[in-house]
Design a protein around this motif. Sequence first.
Motif, PDB file in Angstrom:
ATOM      1  N   VAL A  37       0.859  -1.184   0.000  1.00 15.10           N
ATOM      2  CA  VAL A  37       0.000   0.000   0.000  1.00 15.10           C
ATOM      3  C   VAL A  37       0.900   1.241   0.000  1.00 15.10           C
ATOM      4  CG1 VAL A  37      -1.772   1.273   1.262  1.00 15.10           C
ATOM      5  CG2 VAL A  37      -1.800  -1.247   1.253  1.00 15.10           C
ATOM      6  N   ILE A  38       0.804   2.040  -1.041  1.00 15.74           N
ATOM      7  CA  ILE A  38       1.640   3.240  -1.162  1.00 15.74           C
ATOM      8  C   ILE A  38       0.799   4.468  -0.795  1.00 15.74           C
ATOM      9  CG2 ILE A  38       3.124   4.602  -2.704  1.00 15.74           C
ATOM     10  CD1 ILE A  38       4.050   1.655  -2.253  1.00 15.74           C
ATOM     11  N   ARG A  39       1.246   5.184   0.217  1.00 12.21           N
ATOM     12  CA  ARG A  39       0.536   6.390   0.666  1.00 12.21           C
ATOM     13  C   ARG A  39       1.372   7.625   0.337  1.00 12.21           C
ATOM     14  NH1 ARG A  39      -3.359   5.373   5.071  1.00 12.21           N
ATOM     15  NH2 ARG A  39      -3.469   3.128   5.485  1.00 12.21           N
TER      16      ARG A  39
ATOM     17  N   GLN B 102      -2.499   6.086  -2.188  1.00 11.86           N
ATOM     18  CA  GLN B 102      -2.373   6.484  -3.593  1.00 11.86           C
ATOM     19  C   GLN B 102      -2.593   5.298  -4.529  1.00 11.86           C
ATOM     20  OE1 GLN B 102      -2.081   9.585  -4.807  1.00 11.86           O
ATOM     21  NE2 GLN B 102      -2.387  10.136  -2.659  1.00 11.86           N
ATOM     22  N   ARG B 103      -1.943   4.199  -4.225  1.00 18.29           N
ATOM     23  CA  ARG B 103      -2.064   3.043  -5.106  1.00 18.29           C
ATOM     24  C   ARG B 103      -1.523   1.806  -4.401  1.00 18.29           C
ATOM     25  NH1 ARG B 103       3.028   2.902  -7.773  1.00 18.29           N
ATOM     26  NH2 ARG B 103       4.238   4.518  -6.762  1.00 18.29           N
ATOM     27  N   ILE B 104      -1.688   0.674  -5.070  1.00 12.81           N
ATOM     28  CA  ILE B 104      -1.145  -0.586  -4.571  1.00 12.81           C
ATOM     29  C   ILE B 104      -0.177  -1.095  -5.629  1.00 12.81           C
ATOM     30  CG2 ILE B 104      -1.690  -2.971  -3.995  1.00 12.81           C
ATOM     31  CD1 ILE B 104      -4.477  -1.783  -3.071  1.00 12.81           C
TER      32      ILE B 104
ATOM     33  N   VAL C 202      -7.595  -0.318  -9.980  1.00 11.39           N
ATOM     34  CA  VAL C 202      -8.776   0.533  -9.769  1.00 11.39           C
ATOM     35  C   VAL C 202      -8.479   1.609  -8.714  1.00 11.39           C
ATOM     36  CG1 VAL C 202     -11.160   0.564  -8.877  1.00 11.39           C
ATOM     37  CG2 VAL C 202     -10.445  -1.201 -10.507  1.00 11.39           C
ATOM     38  N   ILE C 203      -7.675   1.249  -7.721  1.00  9.57           N
ATOM     39  CA  ILE C 203      -7.380   2.197  -6.634  1.00  9.57           C
ATOM     40  C   ILE C 203      -6.682   3.441  -7.188  1.00  9.57           C
ATOM     41  CG2 ILE C 203      -6.116   2.512  -4.450  1.00  9.57           C
ATOM     42  CD1 ILE C 203      -8.530   0.577  -4.220  1.00  9.57           C
TER      43      ILE C 203
ATOM     44  N   ARG D  65     -12.597   9.365  -3.352  1.00 10.87           N
ATOM     45  CA  ARG D  65     -12.121   9.070  -2.012  1.00 10.87           C
ATOM     46  C   ARG D  65     -11.796   7.583  -1.832  1.00 10.87           C
ATOM     47  NH1 ARG D  65     -11.544  11.036   2.770  1.00 10.87           N
ATOM     48  NH2 ARG D  65     -12.259   9.653   4.414  1.00 10.87           N
ATOM     49  N   VAL D  66     -10.576   7.285  -1.438  1.00  8.69           N
ATOM     50  CA  VAL D  66     -10.173   5.899  -1.145  1.00  8.69           C
ATOM     51  C   VAL D  66      -9.751   5.833   0.323  1.00  8.69           C
ATOM     52  CG1 VAL D  66      -8.506   4.062  -1.624  1.00  8.69           C
ATOM     53  CG2 VAL D  66      -9.412   5.453  -3.507  1.00  8.69           C
TER      54      VAL D  66
END
Length: 475
Positions: free
Chosen positions: A147-149, A156-158, A207-208, A217-218
């Motif tokens: 999980v990248i924040r 932000q994304r995976i 999709v994220i 919003r995720v």
Amino acid sequence: MTGNLAIIILAAGQGTRMKSRLPKVLHPIGGRPLVGHVLTTAARLEAQHIEVVVRHERDQVVAALTADYPDAVFIDQDDVPGTGRAVQVAIDALPGDFDGDVLVLSGDVPLLEVETLRGLIDGHRAAAAAATLLSARLDDPTGYGRVIRDDEGTVQRIVEQKDATADEAAVTEINAGVYVFRAPELRTYLAQVGQDNAQGEMYLTTVIELLRAADQRVAAEIAVDTASTFGINDRIQLAEAGRVLNDRIVRRWQREGVTVIDPATTWIDDDANLSPDVTILPNTHILRATVIAPGAIIGPDTTLVDCEVGENAIVRRTDATLAVIGAEATVGPFSFLRPGTVLGAKGKIGAYVETKNAEIGEGSKVPHLSYVGDATIGRGVNLGASTITANYDDVNKHRTEIGDEVHTGSHTVLVAPVRLGAGAKTAAGAVVRKDVPAGALAMSVAPQRNVEGWVEKNRAGTGAADAASRENSAE
Ligand code: UD1
Ligand code: CA
């Protein structure tokens, strides 16, 4: 669960890392396939739709699950590979106007608890997020998507391990493969997912980042119980998850009043049912739908598969399948109870005894070295040591019927079909080929005749002859 909810369970992959003929999601822990645990949990959420996406060995997967999970709908994934495609075919199979939330679960993440999922859905709705994912912080994140924040901590994304830079691979927050999406957004952004990655697959995780790029919003929830997010990809993880599940089950029964002497060597399947004041001794396996009544003592070294054990029964060093053991009966040590064994209250099946399709009445005993198959035995019977039912004539199986209070002598062979009336007795070594009337004594061995001096005459010079002469001359 209130509101519109559809659950999609991904179970189409082969699970190459298992190196198995059996599809990965059908490998069992706790007596149930991995995906069966996911379905059991899903069923408790009262969703409008439960879909299971299948492809690899789809008939085998469907056959293994339909009976136990009649509400599940199976959806076939086509040749396009990846978790994104799996979700896409499933969402396409939902009614076109479905606009609720979609909970995506993985068939290989079996330990999630329903409270975690409820929390995830509630959080997702409260935050009005387009997507909410479940993550976990692991000491060793190997194999999982990371999980990248961003600097503010927003997801932000995976990134899959195979696509990750060294910096990304160093991230220890992993994607559990469990998500809630709003259906309309999921449809829209899945349509934009490509296959441009290390595995050439349509990743659901893409999709994220598409949602984030569109300023949707995720949210992410970090699981407190990291073990519950275990994904099973190989046999090492399968054993680890089996251990975690077993620890949970053992503790559940300990809280219900079961004494477990050695939790590390006690294995209890999820479907088994125990009672207060049951005692489980080491090296014992309580499998499938086995039910044990209060006060029973089971083990050590015992395996019970689909058995029923009555109150205060004692079962030691025994292997039993589909057997019923009555209240206060004793079984073992070294007994083998095969399907159809029904031992009455206060009955006994003792050492080195095998039974099959045998009803043994109240208080009746088969104490030593016997085989009892295809038999009906009344009450208060005692079968002498090494009594055998010869139930097979090389072509067909036949029944033996034994009335109340029968006692057989040691080494009796009951050649079925045969019936012993109430109170009958047999002499030691009897081979019983004809029915024995009630109260009769059956003998079939010729009277004994001793030929005196035979050994000294015919075996002169042997140890036996010398010993015999010494005893005879001393008299
Ligand atoms: C997936 C996630 C990863 C996450 C991990 C958690 C993606 C791209 N990656 O990786 O971020 O950390 O789960 O356990 O989603 N399946 C299908 N159809 C397919 C491929 C897979 O239904 O075409 C099913 C599998 O049967 C399995 C589940 O999806 O039940 C996950 O697939 P798997 O290949 O194990 O994904 P991971 O590599 O573990
Ligand atoms: Ca996996």
